[in-house]
Structure formats: C-alpha cells, structure tokens
Design a protein around this motif. Structure first.
Motif, short mmCIF file in Angstrom:
data_model
loop_
_atom_site.label_atom_id
_atom_site.label_comp_id
_atom_site.label_asym_id
_atom_site.label_seq_id
_atom_site.Cartn_x
_atom_site.Cartn_y
_atom_site.Cartn_z
N THR A 10 0.91 7.68 2.05
CA THR A 10 0.82 6.23 2.20
C THR A 10 2.20 5.60 2.14
O THR A 10 3.13 6.16 1.56
CB THR A 10 -0.04 5.59 1.08
OG1 THR A 10 0.60 5.79 -0.18
CG2 THR A 10 -1.43 6.18 1.05
N GLU A 11 2.31 4.45 2.76
CA GLU A 11 3.54 3.68 2.64
C GLU A 11 3.58 3.05 1.25
O GLU A 11 2.55 2.70 0.68
CB GLU A 11 3.59 2.59 3.71
CG GLU A 11 3.74 3.16 5.10
CD GLU A 11 3.78 2.09 6.17
OE1 GLU A 11 3.31 0.95 5.94
OE2 GLU A 11 4.29 2.40 7.25
N THR A 12 4.77 2.91 0.71
CA THR A 12 4.94 2.34 -0.62
C THR A 12 4.70 0.85 -0.59
O THR A 12 5.18 0.15 0.30
CB THR A 12 6.38 2.60 -1.11
OG1 THR A 12 6.63 4.00 -1.06
CG2 THR A 12 6.58 2.10 -2.52
N ASN A 13 3.94 0.37 -1.54
CA ASN A 13 3.84 -1.06 -1.79
C ASN A 13 3.69 -1.26 -3.29
O ASN A 13 3.45 -0.32 -4.02
CB ASN A 13 2.72 -1.73 -0.97
CG ASN A 13 1.35 -1.31 -1.42
OD1 ASN A 13 1.02 -1.41 -2.60
ND2 ASN A 13 0.53 -0.84 -0.50
N LYS A 14 3.83 -2.48 -3.73
CA LYS A 14 3.86 -2.74 -5.17
C LYS A 14 2.58 -2.35 -5.89
O LYS A 14 2.60 -2.05 -7.07
CB LYS A 14 4.15 -4.23 -5.42
CG LYS A 14 5.55 -4.63 -5.04
CD LYS A 14 5.80 -6.08 -5.31
CE LYS A 14 7.21 -6.44 -4.87
NZ LYS A 14 7.52 -7.83 -5.13
N SER A 16 0.50 0.22 -5.01
CA SER A 16 0.06 1.58 -4.68
C SER A 16 -0.32 2.40 -5.91
O SER A 16 -1.36 3.05 -5.92
CB SER A 16 1.14 2.33 -3.90
OG SER A 16 1.37 1.72 -2.67
N ASP A 19 -3.46 1.00 -7.55
CA ASP A 19 -4.60 1.28 -6.68
C ASP A 19 -5.04 2.74 -6.82
O ASP A 19 -6.23 3.04 -6.85
CB ASP A 19 -4.24 0.97 -5.22
CG ASP A 19 -5.41 1.21 -4.30
OD1 ASP A 19 -6.41 0.47 -4.39
OD2 ASP A 19 -5.32 2.14 -3.47
N CYS A 90 10.08 5.29 0.27
CA CYS A 90 9.27 4.67 1.32
C CYS A 90 7.81 5.09 1.30
O CYS A 90 6.96 4.38 1.82
CB CYS A 90 9.86 4.98 2.69
SG CYS A 90 11.47 4.23 2.97
N TYR A 91 7.52 6.25 0.73
CA TYR A 91 6.16 6.79 0.80
C TYR A 91 5.70 7.33 -0.53
O TYR A 91 6.49 7.81 -1.33
CB TYR A 91 6.07 7.92 1.84
CG TYR A 91 6.48 7.48 3.21
CD1 TYR A 91 5.60 6.76 4.01
CD2 TYR A 91 7.74 7.76 3.70
CE1 TYR A 91 5.98 6.33 5.27
CE2 TYR A 91 8.12 7.34 4.96
CZ TYR A 91 7.24 6.63 5.74
OH TYR A 91 7.62 6.19 6.98
N GLU A 124 -6.24 -0.80 6.03
CA GLU A 124 -5.37 -1.82 5.42
C GLU A 124 -3.93 -1.70 5.88
O GLU A 124 -3.08 -2.51 5.52
CB GLU A 124 -5.43 -1.70 3.90
CG GLU A 124 -6.79 -2.04 3.32
CD GLU A 124 -6.89 -1.71 1.84
OE1 GLU A 124 -5.90 -1.20 1.24
OE2 GLU A 124 -7.97 -1.95 1.27
N HIS A 126 -1.86 0.98 5.24
CA HIS A 126 -1.01 1.66 4.28
C HIS A 126 -0.93 3.17 4.49
O HIS A 126 0.10 3.78 4.25
CB HIS A 126 -1.47 1.40 2.85
CG HIS A 126 -1.47 -0.04 2.47
ND1 HIS A 126 -0.35 -0.82 2.49
CD2 HIS A 126 -2.49 -0.86 2.10
CE1 HIS A 126 -0.65 -2.05 2.13
NE2 HIS A 126 -1.95 -2.10 1.89
#
Length: 146
Positions: A10-14, A16, A19, A90-91, A124, A126
């Motif tokens: 998955t792509e990194t997001n705040k 992640s 979740d 990034c991931y 979504e 991601h």
C-alpha cells in the motif's frame, strides 16, 4: 522460505498503521486482556515473543519501521502479521505468514479476508499490489524486488 504467505503493498498515508491494527482487531484475535490492560503478542527483531500494551505499538513501529504480531484466526491457528515501511517511506508492506494454517478451509478463509482488504484499499486508491502464495515459492523473489 515460508510455507505460504500473503503480501499487500500500500501507499503510505497517515492512517495506514492505525487502519492495519483496526483490520487485524476486526478479522483476527489480536489481543488478550489482562488486568484491564490490552496486550498484543509482539515479536521483536530477534524473534523473541512478548506481550506489549496495544497503545505502545505505534511508538514501536515509529522507532523500528517494522512490527510483527502473532494473531489467531477463527479456527485458533496462528498467523504472523508484519507491517514494514519501505526505505523510501513511500510504501507499507503488509505480510502474512501462513505456516501455521493446517487446512484448506483455514487458508481459503484467510485468503478471503486478505483479498477483501486489498480490494477495499485498492478502491480507496491506497493498495497497489496483492500476492497470495499457498506454497511460499515466490517469497524470496518478491522480497528481493521490494
């Protein structure tokens, strides 16, 4: 080489990491409660297992960039779950060890759970990859590429 594994990239997001913990908590037996303290079975970088408070996992992940948890599926069989941040930040690589699953029913159940997670994250925007290898033959090659 593991006897079966799955990986979701998955792509990194705040959100992640949070979740991922929420997903594990909903789909697997993630923790035990002892004296009103929620504990998770954490495996450190030496392979030693210990119970740590669930609230400490985010801090451990931030400092180590990897977390390994041992969870149980609906049949009481173990699944080692790993989340790791790539070197470039990034991931996230989510990896699920399927070594302890003893039946096709268990393997199919875990496949359905992980595939549903991948489809949700992909919808979504991601998730960018999903691998499910019953025998684990591709694990070394995939790890080399990532």
């Amino acid at each position: 080489m593991a006897l079966g594994y799955a990986k979701i990239i998955t792509e990194t997001n705040k959100l992640s990491f949070e979740d991922w913990l929420k997903f594990l908590n909903e789909e697997f037996l993630l923790h035990s409660s002892k004296e009103d303290n929620v504990l998770c079975n954490y495996i450190d970088n030496k392979g030693d297992s210990s119970e740590v408070p669930m609230g400490n996992l985010a801090e451990l992940f931030e400092s180590n960039r990897i977390i390994i948890l041992s969870v149980k599926n609906e049949y009481g069989e173990g699944v080692n779950c790993t989340i790791q941040m790539t070197r470039d930040n990034c991931y996230f690589l989510e990896e699920y060890g399927l070594d302890q699953l003893t039946s096709d029913i268990s393997r199919n159940s875990v496949f359905d759970i992980l595939h549903s997670r991948y489809l949700r994250l992909h919808k979504e925007g991601h998730a960018i990859g999903f691998i499910y290898d019953r025998k684990g033959y591709s694990e070394d090659y995939i790890s080399f590429l990532l």
